[in-house]
Scaffold this motif. Sequence first.
Motif, short mmCIF file in Angstrom:
data_model
loop_
_atom_site.label_atom_id
_atom_site.label_comp_id
_atom_site.label_asym_id
_atom_site.label_seq_id
_atom_site.Cartn_x
_atom_site.Cartn_y
_atom_site.Cartn_z
N VAL A 175 92.03 31.72 77.55
CA VAL A 175 91.55 30.35 77.43
C VAL A 175 90.08 30.35 77.04
CG1 VAL A 175 91.23 28.15 78.63
CG2 VAL A 175 93.17 29.62 79.22
N PRO A 176 89.72 29.76 75.91
CA PRO A 176 88.29 29.66 75.58
C PRO A 176 87.53 29.01 76.74
CG PRO A 176 89.62 28.97 73.72
CD PRO A 176 90.57 29.13 74.88
N LEU A 177 86.42 29.58 77.09
CA LEU A 177 85.67 29.08 78.25
C LEU A 177 85.32 27.61 78.09
CD1 LEU A 177 84.69 30.25 80.90
CD2 LEU A 177 82.56 30.92 79.79
N THR A 178 85.09 27.19 76.86
CA THR A 178 84.74 25.79 76.62
C THR A 178 85.92 24.84 76.82
OG1 THR A 178 85.19 26.10 74.26
CG2 THR A 178 82.89 26.36 75.01
N GLN A 179 87.15 25.38 76.86
CA GLN A 179 88.35 24.56 77.00
C GLN A 179 88.98 24.65 78.38
OE1 GLN A 179 89.33 22.58 74.36
NE2 GLN A 179 87.44 23.35 73.41
N ALA A 180 88.48 25.53 79.23
CA ALA A 180 89.15 25.84 80.50
C ALA A 180 89.27 24.62 81.42
CB ALA A 180 88.41 26.97 81.22
N ARG A 181 88.30 23.75 81.41
CA ARG A 181 88.32 22.62 82.34
C ARG A 181 89.39 21.58 81.99
NH1 ARG A 181 84.34 22.86 85.96
NH2 ARG A 181 82.59 24.26 85.53
N LYS A 182 90.04 21.72 80.86
CA LYS A 182 91.12 20.82 80.50
C LYS A 182 92.42 21.15 81.24
CE LYS A 182 89.32 19.90 75.84
NZ LYS A 182 89.61 19.98 74.37
N PHE A 183 92.46 22.35 81.86
CA PHE A 183 93.65 22.78 82.57
C PHE A 183 93.64 22.25 84.00
CE2 PHE A 183 93.50 25.49 78.97
CZ PHE A 183 94.78 25.99 78.77
N ASP A 184 94.84 22.09 84.56
CA ASP A 184 94.99 21.64 85.95
C ASP A 184 94.77 22.84 86.86
OD1 ASP A 184 95.58 20.36 88.30
OD2 ASP A 184 97.76 20.27 87.95
N MET A 185 93.62 22.89 87.50
CA MET A 185 93.28 24.03 88.33
C MET A 185 92.80 23.58 89.71
SD MET A 185 89.68 25.23 86.52
CE MET A 185 90.44 25.34 84.90
N PRO A 186 92.85 24.46 90.70
CA PRO A 186 92.37 24.12 92.04
C PRO A 186 90.86 23.86 92.02
CG PRO A 186 93.71 26.12 92.08
CD PRO A 186 93.42 25.82 90.65
N PHE A 187 90.41 23.13 93.02
CA PHE A 187 88.98 22.81 93.11
C PHE A 187 88.14 24.08 93.14
CE2 PHE A 187 85.38 22.51 96.12
CZ PHE A 187 84.54 21.71 95.36
N ILE A 188 88.54 25.06 93.93
CA ILE A 188 87.70 26.26 94.07
C ILE A 188 87.65 27.02 92.74
CG2 ILE A 188 89.56 27.77 94.88
CD1 ILE A 188 85.81 27.72 95.91
N THR A 189 88.72 26.97 91.95
CA THR A 189 88.70 27.62 90.64
C THR A 189 87.68 26.95 89.73
OG1 THR A 189 91.05 28.17 90.90
CG2 THR A 189 90.13 28.34 88.68
N GLU A 190 87.58 25.63 89.83
CA GLU A 190 86.56 24.91 89.05
C GLU A 190 85.16 25.33 89.48
OE1 GLU A 190 86.91 20.73 88.69
OE2 GLU A 190 89.09 20.75 88.57
N VAL A 191 84.96 25.51 90.77
CA VAL A 191 83.64 25.92 91.28
C VAL A 191 83.30 27.32 90.76
CG1 VAL A 191 82.30 26.44 93.35
CG2 VAL A 191 83.85 24.48 93.34
N VAL A 192 84.26 28.23 90.84
CA VAL A 192 84.03 29.59 90.36
C VAL A 192 83.81 29.58 88.85
CG1 VAL A 192 85.04 31.89 90.13
CG2 VAL A 192 85.35 30.59 92.24
N LEU A 193 84.53 28.72 88.15
CA LEU A 193 84.39 28.63 86.70
C LEU A 193 82.95 28.29 86.31
CD1 LEU A 193 85.91 28.74 84.01
CD2 LEU A 193 86.39 26.30 84.27
N ALA A 194 82.30 27.44 87.09
CA ALA A 194 80.91 27.11 86.81
C ALA A 194 80.03 28.35 86.90
CB ALA A 194 80.42 26.03 87.78
N GLU A 195 80.32 29.21 87.86
CA GLU A 195 79.56 30.46 88.01
C GLU A 195 79.81 31.37 86.81
OE1 GLU A 195 76.89 32.98 90.16
OE2 GLU A 195 77.40 30.85 90.35
N VAL A 196 81.06 31.43 86.36
CA VAL A 196 81.40 32.26 85.21
C VAL A 196 80.70 31.74 83.96
CG1 VAL A 196 83.28 33.03 83.72
CG2 VAL A 196 83.61 32.95 86.20
N GLU A 197 80.69 30.43 83.78
CA GLU A 197 80.01 29.84 82.62
C GLU A 197 78.53 30.23 82.59
OE1 GLU A 197 82.69 25.78 82.04
OE2 GLU A 197 80.98 25.79 83.40
N ALA A 198 77.92 30.25 83.78
CA ALA A 198 76.50 30.58 83.86
C ALA A 198 76.25 32.06 83.59
CB ALA A 198 75.95 30.20 85.23
#
Length: 235
Positions: A175-198
């Motif tokens: 999944v392109p990092l810029t598109q990942a937030r369009k997927f249905d994911m758990p809250f904690i995955t979204e939080v971790v995703l922000a760390e990965v983006e950084a």
Amino acid sequence: MSIDKTAIRHAATVIVIRDRMTNPAILMGQRGANAAFMPNKFVFPGGAVDAADAHIPLATPLTAQCAARIGEDADADLAHAIPVAAVRELWEETGLILGTRGTWEGDIPPDWETFAATGHVPHAAPLQFVFRALTPPGRPRRFDARFFLLDADAVASDPDNFDAACDELSHLQWVPLTQARKFDMPFITEVVLAEVEARARDLNAPTSVPYFKNNDEESLFLRLHGHAAPYTSKP
């Protein structure tokens, strides 16, 4: 006030990232509709630590820095078992091999037989510990999960071949990092995703690791800086 009695299990999750300097993409899959934990959600591969993981030899351990971060506010021995679980779960759920060519000695635990059959032994040096999260009380299952960032270039197998994966995750895809937030994911995955983006284009392990600690009294957002206790991977 009632106290949640759900047993907390240690767990490891692997965020595999590729093309991080150009068009970063991360490997995700979807949990089944009947899964007891986070059904239908898109997640990173991972799962609970097994008892046998503490006794699996590693060709290379975690770096001392990452091991120190894991050992903070936890049993120092987990700096071995947790990365072993990360290698195993990555193999089971995606069919990707994080290992070096080598021969196993002694009895091979059932959960590791298919990995050993590839002619590899697990190694953990490429894993970067980047996040820790404790599942809040009241959930049907609770995990003390450590998240590792792994560059796809460190994988010993074809990063596009998921043929050896079990059926726990479906729709495995980059999944392109810029598109990942369009997927249905758990809250904690979204939080971790922000760390990965950084951290996507930073090849160095973090100097401190975020810890989302949801205990029975309160939710805390801490940072793990590690400690000076020595760590040696088990032979």
